[in-house]
Design a protein around this motif. Structure first.
Motif, short mmCIF file in Angstrom:
data_model
loop_
_atom_site.label_atom_id
_atom_site.label_comp_id
_atom_site.label_asym_id
_atom_site.label_seq_id
_atom_site.Cartn_x
_atom_site.Cartn_y
_atom_site.Cartn_z
N ARG A 243 73.55 59.43 -23.04
CA ARG A 243 74.42 59.51 -24.09
C ARG A 243 75.35 58.32 -24.29
NH1 ARG A 243 73.96 65.14 -22.43
NH2 ARG A 243 75.89 64.67 -20.82
N ALA A 244 76.17 57.93 -23.20
CA ALA A 244 76.93 56.77 -23.24
C ALA A 244 76.17 55.37 -23.86
CB ALA A 244 77.54 56.64 -21.89
N ARG A 245 74.98 55.16 -23.22
CA ARG A 245 74.30 53.88 -23.47
C ARG A 245 73.30 53.99 -24.47
NH1 ARG A 245 73.98 49.69 -24.87
NH2 ARG A 245 73.36 48.00 -24.02
N PHE A 246 72.58 54.89 -24.84
CA PHE A 246 71.78 54.77 -25.85
C PHE A 246 72.39 55.68 -27.32
CE2 PHE A 246 69.03 53.84 -22.31
CZ PHE A 246 68.39 52.67 -22.73
N GLY A 247 73.41 56.49 -26.95
CA GLY A 247 73.95 57.08 -28.07
C GLY A 247 73.04 58.17 -28.59
N VAL A 248 72.28 58.94 -27.52
CA VAL A 248 71.40 59.99 -28.03
C VAL A 248 72.25 61.15 -27.70
CG1 VAL A 248 69.26 58.98 -27.72
CG2 VAL A 248 70.34 59.84 -25.84
N ALA B 267 62.27 54.10 -20.90
CA ALA B 267 63.73 54.10 -20.68
C ALA B 267 64.24 55.16 -19.81
CB ALA B 267 64.57 54.11 -22.00
N LEU B 268 64.54 54.55 -18.65
CA LEU B 268 65.01 55.74 -17.43
C LEU B 268 66.46 55.67 -17.32
CD1 LEU B 268 63.69 57.70 -15.47
CD2 LEU B 268 63.65 55.73 -14.03
N CYS B 269 66.99 56.63 -17.52
CA CYS B 269 68.61 56.71 -17.30
C CYS B 269 68.85 57.36 -15.61
CB CYS B 269 69.33 57.33 -18.30
SG CYS B 269 69.08 56.42 -19.95
N ARG B 270 70.13 57.29 -15.39
CA ARG B 270 70.39 57.95 -14.17
C ARG B 270 70.54 59.51 -14.33
NH1 ARG B 270 74.00 54.66 -9.53
NH2 ARG B 270 73.38 56.03 -7.67
N THR B 271 71.43 59.54 -15.60
CA THR B 271 71.77 61.01 -15.60
C THR B 271 71.54 61.06 -17.18
OG1 THR B 271 74.09 60.45 -16.24
CG2 THR B 271 73.38 61.06 -13.89
N ALA B 272 71.76 62.46 -17.51
CA ALA B 272 71.86 62.59 -19.23
C ALA B 272 73.14 61.97 -19.69
CB ALA B 272 72.01 63.96 -19.45
N ASP B 273 74.28 61.93 -18.88
CA ASP B 273 75.62 61.31 -19.47
C ASP B 273 75.30 59.67 -19.62
OD1 ASP B 273 77.00 63.71 -19.58
OD2 ASP B 273 77.95 63.46 -17.58
N ALA B 274 74.49 59.28 -18.85
CA ALA B 274 74.14 57.73 -19.08
C ALA B 274 73.53 57.50 -20.14
CB ALA B 274 73.47 57.34 -17.69
N GLY C 58 72.07 65.56 -26.66
CA GLY C 58 71.40 66.61 -25.91
C GLY C 58 71.55 65.93 -24.44
N GLU C 59 70.31 66.70 -23.81
CA GLU C 59 70.06 66.48 -22.19
C GLU C 59 69.05 65.58 -21.91
OE1 GLU C 59 72.56 67.56 -20.01
OE2 GLU C 59 73.64 68.21 -21.92
N GLU C 60 68.51 64.80 -22.78
CA GLU C 60 67.57 63.84 -22.39
C GLU C 60 67.95 62.82 -21.36
OE1 GLU C 60 65.37 62.35 -26.26
OE2 GLU C 60 67.31 63.07 -27.05
N THR C 61 67.18 62.33 -20.72
CA THR C 61 67.52 61.42 -19.52
C THR C 61 66.79 60.12 -19.96
OG1 THR C 61 65.69 62.30 -17.98
CG2 THR C 61 68.19 63.26 -17.95
N GLY C 62 66.04 60.01 -20.72
CA GLY C 62 65.19 58.88 -20.97
C GLY C 62 64.10 59.14 -21.87
N ALA C 63 63.46 58.16 -22.09
CA ALA C 63 62.18 58.19 -23.35
C ALA C 63 61.16 57.35 -22.82
CB ALA C 63 62.91 57.79 -24.64
N ILE C 64 60.02 57.85 -23.29
CA ILE C 64 58.59 57.37 -23.36
C ILE C 64 58.01 56.88 -24.42
CG2 ILE C 64 56.47 56.81 -21.84
CD1 ILE C 64 57.71 58.84 -19.67
N TRP C 65 57.83 55.54 -24.88
CA TRP C 65 57.08 55.34 -25.94
C TRP C 65 55.90 54.33 -26.18
CZ3 TRP C 65 61.92 54.07 -25.06
CH2 TRP C 65 62.51 52.60 -25.02
#
Length: 858
Positions: free
Chosen positions: A551-556, A542-549, A558-565
């Motif tokens: 938080r807004a889309r995935f509801g996480v 999951a790759l987000c353009r920004t940390a704000d994006a 902190g400052e994460e900008t995506g995840a790899i699983w």
């Protein structure tokens, strides 16, 4: 007592209680007018528990059974008929309580053909020894209790007082007043108006409704012309606080009278109705403004208002049961039902019993626990922004407090708003400050409920219909998720398993492309795509353009900008620094390729392989594969030395030495098999990502694009020169073109001879159905040396190949199709912003299915 003219009209959802002496004909009446499944007989219950309908000793157990069956029917919104004597108020009390529990209307039908008739009928029944005195007492009790049935709680009371009346009776059923499921709209649902008539007219105009005002002899009226076929649904609270409650009422009353609108009762309408009726009410919360405004209104409005307010219902159930509108909301078990509790909840919602710092009741968040299939749209509690929460939507956006007046277009699910002209009334509790970046649904998803993913599950999917997950498999998935998974808000998808091709009959081969081509050719597929199968570790990114994006889309947080699983939902890397560093490299590639703007999204979800294999499987290689290779080499070396010495001494060991030399050579090849998949990794710059599916982005699931489109997209990423992504070699093959097939087979042979894992063969289109339904989305064709890692050093010995060619693929292929369909369904739900529990239902199911006993080597 309801009037009786031969017609008994009852609600189609009710608890019908038959009342009558033994011999009155209750069972005959029930059999004539109700379905056998609707009638619950105390006599039949006695027989079920004791084999005798007349065994009075089991009466208590029999009535326990009657109550249980009736309760289950009412729970499922099915009419239930109690066939018992029910002659005493004490007997009937339990039925009233049961009806109230399930919000069903209790209906009494008293059957009284006369004492003599009942006595005569009893005499003719050898199994019923009741004497005349018993019958007389029962009839007397029925007649004495008739006048009090409504006080007991029965909403309808019908009395049949003669044999002729009983014979002539016709029972008809009517939907509850709230049940408008036959009206399929489309609808425009408008939030709390509170006397903001100007904003209401502006919103109606924006929605395409025409509003024309006229005045005749001092009587002001509105005529509203809707767009073709559309209707308005008002969520209540038309009045109080705002500048012009009379005009808001005129519009709503005109439209409901014309059949172009529904209006449910709000708590402010109830209070106004009580005041108009002379009841004692507290003049507060804007009621005085409405009273003052009505003083200056025309006589016609004031005269029509009590009837209009009195006819307002708790809620309206629409569109085949897909939509319900109530003023303050409604729990799933209350929809389409009628009781005092339903009306009170619809008017006021639910409170915790606490009072906040503003002196107002603290409202319980019923929507956070809502699990119904029916969409509930409501108002009552003003919010800054209308946000979906668990298939519910509050559209009171505080117009009278200076916010907006909001409408929901249904079934389009489109919000239409107009701003308030000004702040008409200062709220006791502030309406709110700046908008939060996260949605109300994200906040509701912060607390997950284990019951949403455990137990036996039935999941309806678009691609493969209903998929069943066994309870024990769901428990296994929960164990993995609860102990090892990364932050659950990221988990929108787990990739499906993939089946190999059928086994090859070619000498020395277990898998070859010819069988994959034959499978798809037989399924009616004209063209396939062959993709290089990288030997890495499967990863979803999951790759987000920004940390704000993020938080807004995935509801996480902190400052994460995506995840790899991984395929099992575990974090791919153990530290966030490595994850963010790789995401940063990928983000630069996406920036360079211009995909954010091209796809109109701030986030992307990829299915990938991350290489080298050793980056994730280093401990597996070191702890399992390498020791097997080392011990095999040592053992075979010593064995072969001994056999050569024996041969030099003249012992006949030649055939045995030849056999062991062959085994040693296979073991040596096993030890070299993973070498192409291993290289040193000092940092993220040594990692390579090979994306092969763009799964989803804002507003889109990309399963509708063919594989060349996906591969072309990733070729562009690899061409950006960042080095984070690596190109996947691929080609299209028309299956009727023998030369093209031969060329692809040669390409595969070259690829695998050089140490490649193999290739994946897919239909050109992402989703393909054949004559028998969904076909395999992909088949893997693995190379000879890679299979040595999977099946062991000597898998390709002739005697072993014979056995391996008997492997069954049915279970694996069925599993692959189910997981593919679940993955697609989960992505659809995520993109549609459904509650996280609905997404997780599919994600957990994929993991649960992995617990099925399928050969992991396939």
């Amino acid at each position: 007592m309801n009037g009786y003219l031969g017609q008994i009209e009852i609600p189609d959802f009710a608890l019908v209680v038959l009342i009558g002496s033994t011999g009155s004909g209750k069972s005959t009446f029930a059999a004539r007018h109700f379905l056998p499944t609707e009638v619950i007989s105390s006599d039949r219950a006695r027989a079920l528990v004791s084999d005798s309908e007349t065994d009075q000793g089991v009466t208590a157990d029999a009535f326990d059974l009657v109550r249980e069956i009736a309760g289950k029917r009412l729970k499922n919104r099915k009419l239930a008929v109690i066939d018992a004597t029910n002659v005493r108020a004490a007997d009937r009390k339990g039925w009233i309580e049961l009806a109230r529990k399930w919000h069903a209307l209790p209906v009494a039908i008293a059957i009284d053909p006369g004492v003599d008739v009942c006595i005569e009928r009893n005499r003719a029944r050898a199994d019923r020894p009741s004497g005349a005195q018993v019958v007389q007492r029962m009839v007397s009790e029925v007649r004495r209790g008739l006048g009090g049935l409504q006080r007991e709680g029965f909403r309808q009371v019908w009395r049949l007082s003669s044999v002729d009346e009983i014979e002539a009776a016709v029972v008809t059923r009517q939907p509850l007043w709230t049940d408008k499921r036959t009206d399929q709209g489309p609808f425009d649902i408008i939030g709390d108006i509170h006397g903001c008539a100007g904003e209401l007219q502006a919103l109606l105009n924006k929605l395409g409704y025409g509003v024309v005002w006229s005045e005749d002899r001092g009587e002001r009226s509105a005529t509203v012309t809707p767009p073709a076929g559309r209707k308005v649904v008002f969520v209540g609270d038309l009045v109080d606080r705002g500048p012009n409650s009379p005009d808001a009422l005129r519009i709503a009353m005109s439209m409901t009278a014309a059949g172009t609108a529904y209006c449910v009762q709000g708590n402010h309408e109830r209070k106004l109705e009580r005041w108009l009726g002379g009841r004692k009410v507290t003049i507060a919360h804007g009621l005085q403004q409405t009273i003052d405004q009505l003083e200056g209104a025309d006589r016609g409005l004031r005269a029509a208002l009590p009837a209009f307010l009195g006819d307002l219902r708790s809620h309206v159930w629409l569109d085949g049961g897909r939509l319900a509108v109530a003023h303050a909301g409604l729990k799933a078990e209350m929809i389409g039902r009628g009781s005092g509790a339903v009306r009170e909840f619809a008017l006021y919602g639910e409170t915790t019993g606490e009072i906040d710092e503003f002196g107002l009741p603290v409202r319980a968040d019923w929507a956070a626990g809502y699990r119904g299939d029916t969409t509930v749209v409501y108002g009552h509690t003003p919010v800054v922004r209308a946000d979906w929460v668990n298939n519910t939507l509050c559209i009171d956006t505080g117009c009278v407090f200076g916010g907006k007046l909001t409408a929901l277009r249904w079934p389009e699910r489109e919000l239409v708003e107009v701003p308030a002209e000004r702040t008409w009334f200062e709220p006791v509790r502030p309406l709110g400050g700046a908008l939060e970046t996260s949605s109300a649904q994200v906040e509701a998803d912060a607390l997950l409920d284990v019951s949403d993913v455990t137990g036996r599950r039935w999941i309806d999917t678009e691609l493969r219909g209903r998929i069943v997950v066994a309870e024990e498999n769901a428990s296994a998935a929960l164990e993995v998720m609860s102990r090892f998974a990364l932050t659950p808000q990221w988990l929108a998808y787990l990739p499906p398993t993939m089946s190999p091709s059928e086994t090859s009959g070619a000498d020395g081969w277990l898998e070859r492309p010819e069988e994959a081509f034959a499978y798809f050719r037989k399924a009616g597929v004209a063209e396939v795509v062959c993709e290089e199968k990288h030997m890495g570790s499967r990863a979803v990114i999951a790759l987000c353009r920004t940390a704000d994006a993020a938080r807004a889309r995935f509801g996480v947080a902190g400052e994460e900008t995506g995840a790899i699983w991984t395929r099992t939902g575990r974090a791919f890397f153990t530290d966030i620094v490595t994850t963010e560093a790789l995401l940063g490299r990928l983000r630069r590639a996406v920036d360079a390729a211009g995909l954010w703007d091209e796809l109109a999204t701030d986030w992307l979800l990829f299915d990938t392989e991350i290489m080298p294999w050793s980056a994730k499987a280093g401990s597996l290689i070191k702890g399992q594969y390498a020791p097997v290779a080392a011990s095999s080499r040592a053992g075979f070396s010593a064995t072969n030395d001994a056999l050569r010495r024996a041969l030099r001494r003249g012992i006949e060991a030649g055939p045995l030495l030849e056999r062991f030399e062959d085994r040693a050579e296979r073991a040596d090849r096993y030890g070299r098999a993973w070498a192409p998949y291993v290289w040193p990794v000092g940092g993220v710059e040594d990692l390579k990502v090979a994306p092969f599916h763009l799964l989803a982005s804002e507003g889109r699931v990309w399963f509708d694009r063919d594989h060349p489109w996906h591969m072309g997209l990733f070729d562009r990423l690899a061409a950006t020169g960042d080095g984070a992504t690596t190109a996947t070699h691929w080609r299209s093959v028309v299956l009727e073109d023998a030369d093209a097939c031969a060329e692809a087979i040669g390409w595969w042979e070259t690829l695998t001879a050089a140490g490649g894992e193999g290739m994946v063969v897919k239909p050109r289109e992402f989703v393909v159905r054949g004559p028998k339904g969904l076909i395999q989305p992909a088949l893997k064709v693995r190379g000879r040396e890679y299979l040595r890692i999977i099946y062991g050093p000597e898998y390709d010995a002739p005697e072993n190949l014979v056995r391996l060619r008997e492997r069954g693929l049915g279970g694996k292929r069925n599993l692959a199709l189910r997981e593919f369909a679940l993955g697609h369904e989960g992505l659809k739900r995520f993109v549609a912003r459904e509650p996280l529990r609905r997404v997780h239902e599919c994600v957990f199911a994929v993991l649960a299915l992995e617990s099925e006993p399928i050969d992991p080597r396939l």
